[in-house]
Write a protein that holds these residues in place. Structure first.
Motif, short mmCIF file in Angstrom:
data_model
loop_
_atom_site.label_atom_id
_atom_site.label_comp_id
_atom_site.label_asym_id
_atom_site.label_seq_id
_atom_site.Cartn_x
_atom_site.Cartn_y
_atom_site.Cartn_z
N ASP A 4 78.61 108.21 42.25
CA ASP A 4 79.14 107.41 41.13
C ASP A 4 80.01 108.25 40.19
OD1 ASP A 4 78.18 104.98 41.92
OD2 ASP A 4 76.35 105.05 40.69
N ASP A 5 79.60 109.50 39.93
CA ASP A 5 80.43 110.38 39.09
C ASP A 5 81.80 110.57 39.71
OD1 ASP A 5 78.30 110.82 37.35
OD2 ASP A 5 77.63 112.65 38.41
N TRP A 6 81.77 110.82 41.03
CA TRP A 6 83.06 111.06 41.71
C TRP A 6 83.94 109.81 41.63
CZ3 TRP A 6 86.11 109.10 45.57
CH2 TRP A 6 87.23 109.89 45.90
N LEU A 7 83.32 108.64 41.90
CA LEU A 7 84.10 107.40 41.89
C LEU A 7 84.68 107.15 40.49
CD1 LEU A 7 81.81 105.09 44.08
CD2 LEU A 7 84.16 105.77 44.61
N ARG A 8 83.88 107.43 39.47
CA ARG A 8 84.35 107.23 38.09
C ARG A 8 85.56 108.11 37.79
NH1 ARG A 8 79.42 105.85 36.27
NH2 ARG A 8 78.70 108.01 36.39
N SER A 9 85.48 109.35 38.20
CA SER A 9 86.61 110.24 37.87
C SER A 9 87.82 109.91 38.76
CB SER A 9 86.20 111.71 37.94
OG SER A 9 86.17 112.12 39.27
N ALA A 10 87.55 109.52 40.01
CA ALA A 10 88.68 109.18 40.89
C ALA A 10 89.46 107.98 40.33
CB ALA A 10 88.16 108.86 42.29
N ARG A 11 88.72 107.04 39.73
CA ARG A 11 89.35 105.82 39.20
C ARG A 11 90.38 106.10 38.11
NH1 ARG A 11 84.28 102.95 39.50
NH2 ARG A 11 83.82 103.40 37.32
N THR A 12 90.28 107.27 37.49
CA THR A 12 91.26 107.59 36.44
C THR A 12 92.60 108.00 37.07
OG1 THR A 12 90.64 109.92 36.33
CG2 THR A 12 89.42 108.40 34.89
N ARG A 13 92.59 108.27 38.38
CA ARG A 13 93.83 108.73 39.02
C ARG A 13 94.38 107.78 40.06
NH1 ARG A 13 93.48 114.45 41.02
NH2 ARG A 13 95.71 114.07 41.18
N ILE A 14 93.49 107.07 40.74
CA ILE A 14 93.96 106.13 41.77
C ILE A 14 93.26 104.79 41.59
CG2 ILE A 14 94.47 107.99 43.44
CD1 ILE A 14 91.90 107.24 44.93
N ASP A 15 93.78 103.78 42.25
CA ASP A 15 93.20 102.44 42.24
C ASP A 15 91.71 102.51 42.63
OD1 ASP A 15 93.79 99.39 42.58
OD2 ASP A 15 92.72 99.98 44.41
N SER A 16 90.88 101.73 41.95
CA SER A 16 89.44 101.89 42.17
C SER A 16 89.02 101.42 43.56
CB SER A 16 88.64 101.21 41.06
OG SER A 16 88.47 99.87 41.35
N ARG A 17 89.69 100.41 44.09
CA ARG A 17 89.38 99.98 45.46
C ARG A 17 89.76 101.08 46.47
NH1 ARG A 17 88.86 95.62 49.42
NH2 ARG A 17 89.96 96.73 51.05
N ASP A 18 90.90 101.70 46.22
CA ASP A 18 91.32 102.80 47.11
C ASP A 18 90.27 103.91 47.09
OD1 ASP A 18 93.61 101.38 47.53
OD2 ASP A 18 94.95 102.76 46.48
#
Ligand code: GLN
Length: 272
Positions: A4-18
Protein backbone atom coordinates in the motif's frame (compact mmCIF):
# COMPACT_ATOMS: atom_id res chain seq x y z
CA UNK A 1 7.63 -0.56 2.93
CA UNK A 2 4.24 -2.21 2.43
CA UNK A 3 2.53 -2.69 -0.92
CA UNK A 4 0.00 0.00 0.00
CA UNK A 5 2.87 2.42 0.77
CA UNK A 6 4.39 1.72 -2.62
CA UNK A 7 1.05 2.15 -4.42
CA UNK A 8 0.43 5.44 -2.60
CA UNK A 9 3.77 6.88 -3.59
CA UNK A 10 3.53 5.54 -7.15
CA UNK A 11 0.17 7.32 -7.56
CA UNK A 12 1.90 10.67 -7.18
CA UNK A 13 3.84 9.98 -10.39
CA UNK A 14 1.70 7.77 -12.60
CA UNK A 15 -1.97 6.94 -13.10
CA UNK A 16 -3.23 4.90 -10.16
CA UNK A 17 -4.67 2.13 -12.35
CA UNK A 18 -1.34 1.86 -14.15
CA UNK A 19 0.39 1.54 -10.75
CA UNK A 20 -1.94 -1.32 -9.83
CA UNK A 21 -1.42 -3.10 -13.15
CA UNK A 22 2.38 -2.83 -12.82
CA UNK A 23 2.33 -4.00 -9.19
CA UNK A 24 0.09 -6.97 -10.00
CA UNK A 25 2.45 -7.89 -12.84
CA UNK A 26 5.62 -7.59 -10.74
CA UNK A 27 4.14 -9.49 -7.80
CA UNK A 28 2.49 -12.16 -9.91
CA UNK A 29 -1.06 -11.62 -8.69
CA UNK A 30 -4.23 -10.02 -10.08
CA UNK A 31 -5.58 -6.61 -9.06
CA UNK A 32 -7.89 -8.20 -6.47
CA UNK A 33 -4.84 -9.89 -4.98
CA UNK A 34 -3.26 -6.47 -4.44
CA UNK A 35 -6.00 -5.56 -1.98
CA UNK A 36 -5.45 -8.74 0.00
CA UNK A 37 -1.69 -8.13 0.05
CA UNK A 38 -1.85 -4.39 0.81
CA UNK A 39 -0.20 -4.60 4.22
CA UNK A 40 2.43 -7.08 3.15
CA UNK A 41 5.94 -5.79 3.73
CA UNK A 42 7.71 -5.94 0.39
CA UNK A 43 11.03 -7.74 -0.05
CA UNK A 44 13.87 -5.51 -1.20
CA UNK A 45 13.96 -7.17 -4.63
CA UNK A 46 10.23 -6.57 -5.05
CA UNK A 47 10.63 -2.89 -4.26
CA UNK A 48 13.51 -2.68 -6.74
CA UNK A 49 11.44 -4.41 -9.44
CA UNK A 50 8.42 -2.19 -8.75
CA UNK A 51 10.53 0.97 -8.76
CA UNK A 52 12.14 0.01 -12.06
CA UNK A 53 8.70 -0.39 -13.65
CA UNK A 54 7.55 2.89 -12.10
CA UNK A 55 10.52 4.76 -13.58
CA UNK A 56 9.90 3.31 -17.04
CA UNK A 57 6.19 4.14 -16.92
CA UNK A 58 6.94 7.64 -15.60
CA UNK A 59 9.18 8.18 -18.61
CA UNK A 60 6.30 7.23 -20.92
CA UNK A 61 6.75 3.57 -21.82
CA UNK A 62 3.37 1.99 -22.56
CA UNK A 63 1.92 -0.19 -19.80
CA UNK A 64 1.18 -2.88 -22.39
CA UNK A 65 4.89 -3.17 -23.26
CA UNK A 66 5.96 -3.12 -19.60
CA UNK A 67 3.68 -6.02 -18.70
CA UNK A 68 3.89 -7.65 -22.15
CA UNK A 69 0.10 -8.04 -22.35
CA UNK A 70 -2.99 -6.29 -23.67
CA UNK A 71 -6.59 -7.41 -23.75
CA UNK A 72 -8.37 -7.21 -27.08
CA UNK A 73 -11.89 -8.43 -27.83
CA UNK A 74 -11.81 -10.52 -24.64
CA UNK A 75 -8.49 -12.18 -25.54
CA UNK A 76 -5.31 -11.77 -23.54
CA UNK A 77 -2.57 -11.07 -26.10
CA UNK A 78 1.18 -10.93 -25.68
CA UNK A 79 2.58 -7.68 -27.08
CA UNK A 80 6.13 -6.32 -27.36
CA UNK A 81 7.76 -3.24 -28.87
CA UNK A 82 7.87 -4.85 -32.35
CA UNK A 83 4.06 -4.65 -32.72
CA UNK A 84 1.34 -2.05 -32.41
CA UNK A 85 -0.60 -2.21 -29.15
CA UNK A 86 -4.15 -3.36 -30.03
CA UNK A 87 -6.69 -0.52 -29.57
CA UNK A 88 -10.33 -0.70 -28.51
CA UNK A 89 -11.17 1.26 -31.73
CA UNK A 90 -10.15 -1.78 -33.74
CA UNK A 91 -12.85 -3.93 -32.13
CA UNK A 92 -15.26 -2.25 -34.57
CA UNK A 93 -13.34 -3.78 -37.48
CA UNK A 94 -13.64 -7.23 -35.88
CA UNK A 95 -17.38 -6.82 -35.27
CA UNK A 96 -17.98 -5.77 -38.87
CA UNK A 97 -15.95 -8.68 -40.23
CA UNK A 98 -17.81 -11.14 -37.99
CA UNK A 99 -21.16 -9.79 -39.17
CA UNK A 100 -20.10 -10.35 -42.82
CA UNK A 101 -18.88 -13.92 -42.39
CA UNK A 102 -21.23 -15.24 -39.69
CA UNK A 103 -23.58 -17.05 -42.08
CA UNK A 104 -20.92 -18.55 -44.35
CA UNK A 105 -20.01 -22.18 -43.94
CA UNK A 106 -16.21 -21.92 -43.92
CA UNK A 107 -15.38 -18.29 -44.67
CA UNK A 108 -11.83 -17.58 -45.79
CA UNK A 109 -10.53 -14.52 -43.98
CA UNK A 110 -7.23 -12.66 -44.34
CA UNK A 111 -5.85 -10.16 -41.81
CA UNK A 112 -3.32 -8.04 -43.71
CA UNK A 113 -0.66 -6.53 -41.44
CA UNK A 114 -1.58 -8.62 -38.43
CA UNK A 115 1.02 -7.34 -35.92
CA UNK A 116 0.27 -9.14 -32.63
CA UNK A 117 -2.39 -11.17 -34.44
CA UNK A 118 -5.17 -9.34 -32.61
CA UNK A 119 -7.71 -9.08 -35.44
CA UNK A 120 -7.13 -12.56 -36.87
CA UNK A 121 -7.32 -14.17 -33.43
CA UNK A 122 -10.45 -12.28 -32.39
CA UNK A 123 -12.16 -13.38 -35.62
CA UNK A 124 -11.11 -17.02 -35.23
CA UNK A 125 -12.14 -17.08 -31.55
CA UNK A 126 -15.62 -15.81 -32.42
CA UNK A 127 -16.12 -17.64 -35.70
CA UNK A 128 -14.44 -21.03 -35.30
CA UNK A 129 -15.59 -22.23 -38.72
CA UNK A 130 -13.56 -19.48 -40.41
CA UNK A 131 -10.29 -20.34 -42.13
CA UNK A 132 -8.21 -17.41 -40.98
CA UNK A 133 -4.91 -16.36 -42.53
CA UNK A 134 -2.75 -13.51 -41.27
CA UNK A 135 0.15 -11.81 -43.00
CA UNK A 136 2.86 -9.44 -41.93
CA UNK A 137 6.14 -8.44 -43.50
CA UNK A 138 7.80 -8.24 -40.08
CA UNK A 139 9.33 -11.47 -38.76
CA UNK A 140 9.15 -10.12 -35.22
CA UNK A 141 5.42 -9.51 -35.59
CA UNK A 142 4.83 -12.96 -37.09
CA UNK A 143 6.68 -14.57 -34.20
CA UNK A 144 4.58 -12.70 -31.63
CA UNK A 145 1.36 -13.48 -33.51
CA UNK A 146 2.29 -17.17 -33.83
CA UNK A 147 2.95 -17.39 -30.10
CA UNK A 148 -0.39 -15.76 -29.36
CA UNK A 149 -2.19 -18.22 -31.63
CA UNK A 150 -0.46 -21.15 -29.97
CA UNK A 151 -1.15 -19.95 -26.43
CA UNK A 152 -4.82 -19.37 -27.25
CA UNK A 153 -5.06 -22.65 -29.20
CA UNK A 154 -6.44 -20.84 -32.25
CA UNK A 155 -5.51 -22.09 -35.70
CA UNK A 156 -4.29 -19.35 -38.02
CA UNK A 157 -2.32 -19.70 -41.25
CA UNK A 158 0.57 -17.24 -41.17
CA UNK A 159 2.11 -15.73 -44.30
CA UNK A 160 5.30 -13.64 -44.50
CA UNK A 161 4.41 -11.02 -47.07
CA UNK A 162 4.70 -7.31 -47.76
CA UNK A 163 0.96 -6.65 -48.09
CA UNK A 164 -0.41 -9.05 -50.70
CA UNK A 165 2.81 -9.44 -52.73
CA UNK A 166 3.42 -13.05 -51.70
CA UNK A 167 -0.23 -14.06 -51.37
CA UNK A 168 -0.78 -16.11 -54.50
CA UNK A 169 -3.32 -18.74 -55.33
CA UNK A 170 -5.67 -17.73 -52.53
CA UNK A 171 -9.09 -16.07 -52.60
CA UNK A 172 -10.79 -14.69 -49.53
CA UNK A 173 -14.37 -13.96 -48.52
CA UNK A 174 -13.18 -11.15 -46.31
CA UNK A 175 -9.91 -9.22 -46.18
CA UNK A 176 -9.49 -7.04 -43.10
CA UNK A 177 -6.71 -4.64 -42.25
CA UNK A 178 -5.66 -2.06 -39.73
CA UNK A 179 -2.79 -0.64 -41.79
CA UNK A 180 -0.45 2.19 -40.82
CA UNK A 181 -2.44 5.36 -41.55
CA UNK A 182 -0.94 8.25 -39.61
CA UNK A 183 0.65 11.10 -41.63
CA UNK A 184 4.46 11.34 -41.42
CA UNK A 185 5.28 14.14 -39.01
CA UNK A 186 1.84 14.10 -37.33
CA UNK A 187 2.11 15.62 -33.85
CA UNK A 188 0.44 12.55 -32.25
CA UNK A 189 3.53 10.49 -33.08
CA UNK A 190 5.40 12.48 -30.44
CA UNK A 191 2.77 11.80 -27.77
CA UNK A 192 1.82 8.96 -25.42
CA UNK A 193 2.21 5.30 -26.38
CA UNK A 194 2.79 6.13 -30.07
CA UNK A 195 6.35 7.32 -29.24
CA UNK A 196 7.27 3.73 -28.39
CA UNK A 197 5.38 1.85 -31.08
CA UNK A 198 6.97 0.78 -34.38
CA UNK A 199 6.78 3.63 -36.86
CA UNK A 200 6.33 1.08 -39.65
CA UNK A 201 3.03 0.05 -38.04
CA UNK A 202 1.82 3.63 -37.63
CA UNK A 203 2.95 5.86 -40.49
CA UNK A 204 1.44 5.59 -43.95
CA UNK A 205 3.47 8.18 -45.88
CA UNK A 206 2.96 11.92 -46.16
CA UNK A 207 -0.84 11.76 -46.33
CA UNK A 208 -1.15 8.57 -44.25
CA UNK A 209 -2.81 6.79 -47.17
CA UNK A 210 0.15 5.00 -48.82
CA UNK A 211 -0.68 1.58 -47.39
CA UNK A 212 -4.43 2.01 -47.83
CA UNK A 213 -3.76 2.80 -51.51
CA UNK A 214 -1.68 -0.36 -51.88
CA UNK A 215 -4.30 -2.47 -50.13
CA UNK A 216 -7.22 -1.09 -52.10
CA UNK A 217 -5.21 -1.58 -55.27
CA UNK A 218 -4.18 -5.18 -54.62
CA UNK A 219 -6.86 -6.72 -52.39
CA UNK A 220 -9.85 -6.80 -54.78
CA UNK A 221 -8.11 -9.33 -57.09
CA UNK A 222 -7.84 -11.69 -54.09
CA UNK A 223 -11.49 -11.35 -53.01
CA UNK A 224 -14.00 -14.07 -53.96
CA UNK A 225 -17.20 -12.89 -55.68
CA UNK A 226 -19.44 -11.27 -53.07
CA UNK A 227 -16.55 -11.03 -50.59
CA UNK A 228 -15.52 -7.84 -48.87
CA UNK A 229 -12.60 -5.62 -47.92
CA UNK A 230 -12.75 -3.81 -44.58
CA UNK A 231 -10.09 -1.31 -43.51
CA UNK A 232 -9.56 0.81 -40.45
CA UNK A 233 -8.35 4.37 -41.10
CA UNK A 234 -7.78 7.76 -39.53
CA UNK A 235 -10.51 10.09 -38.27
CA UNK A 236 -10.58 12.24 -41.43
CA UNK A 237 -9.73 9.63 -44.05
CA UNK A 238 -13.15 8.01 -44.65
CA UNK A 239 -14.00 9.99 -47.84
CA UNK A 240 -10.56 9.27 -49.32
CA UNK A 241 -10.77 5.57 -48.50
CA UNK A 242 -14.31 5.33 -49.93
CA UNK A 243 -12.95 6.87 -53.14
CA UNK A 244 -10.01 4.43 -53.22
CA UNK A 245 -12.35 1.47 -52.77
CA UNK A 246 -14.79 2.64 -55.45
CA UNK A 247 -11.89 3.23 -57.84
CA UNK A 248 -10.71 -0.31 -57.16
CA UNK A 249 -14.08 -1.65 -58.33
CA UNK A 250 -15.66 -2.36 -54.95
CA UNK A 251 -19.40 -1.72 -54.58
CA UNK A 252 -21.69 -1.01 -51.62
CA UNK A 253 -18.86 1.07 -50.18
CA UNK A 254 -19.67 2.50 -46.77
CA UNK A 255 -18.05 3.70 -43.57
CA UNK A 256 -18.86 2.90 -39.95
CA UNK A 257 -18.37 4.98 -36.82
CA UNK A 258 -16.43 3.92 -33.73
CA UNK A 259 -17.63 4.43 -30.14
CA UNK A 260 -16.42 8.03 -30.27
CA UNK A 261 -18.69 8.66 -33.29
CA UNK A 262 -15.77 8.88 -35.72
CA UNK A 263 -15.88 7.17 -39.14
CA UNK A 264 -13.19 4.58 -38.42
CA UNK A 265 -13.76 1.66 -40.81
CA UNK A 266 -14.60 1.66 -44.51
CA UNK A 267 -15.51 -1.38 -46.54
CA UNK A 268 -16.90 -2.56 -49.83
CA UNK A 269 -17.96 -5.69 -51.69
CA UNK A 270 -16.32 -7.23 -54.76
CA UNK A 271 -18.45 -8.58 -57.59
CA UNK A 272 -16.63 -9.82 -60.65
N1 GLN B 1 -5.28 4.05 -34.24
C1 GLN B 1 -3.90 4.33 -33.99
C2 GLN B 1 -3.75 5.71 -33.44
O1 GLN B 1 -4.18 6.66 -34.04
C3 GLN B 1 -3.05 4.18 -35.22
C4 GLN B 1 -3.03 2.80 -35.70
C5 GLN B 1 -2.66 2.71 -37.13
O2 GLN B 1 -1.96 3.54 -37.71
N2 GLN B 1 -3.15 1.72 -37.72
O3 GLN B 1 -3.24 5.84 -32.35
Amino acid sequence: MTLDDWLRSARTRIDSRDAQVLAAHALGCDRAGLIARGREVLAEESVAALDALLERRASGEPVAYLVGRREFFGLELAVAPGVLIPRPDTELLVELALARIRDLEAPRVLDAGTGSGAIALAIKANCPQAQVSALDRSDVALQIARNNAQRLSLEIGFIASNWLESVTGHEFDCIVSNPPYIRAGDEHLAQGDLRFEPETALVGGTDGLDDLRRLCGSAPARIAPGGCLLCEHGHDQAPAVRALMRCAGLTDVSSWRDLAGIERVTGGVMWR
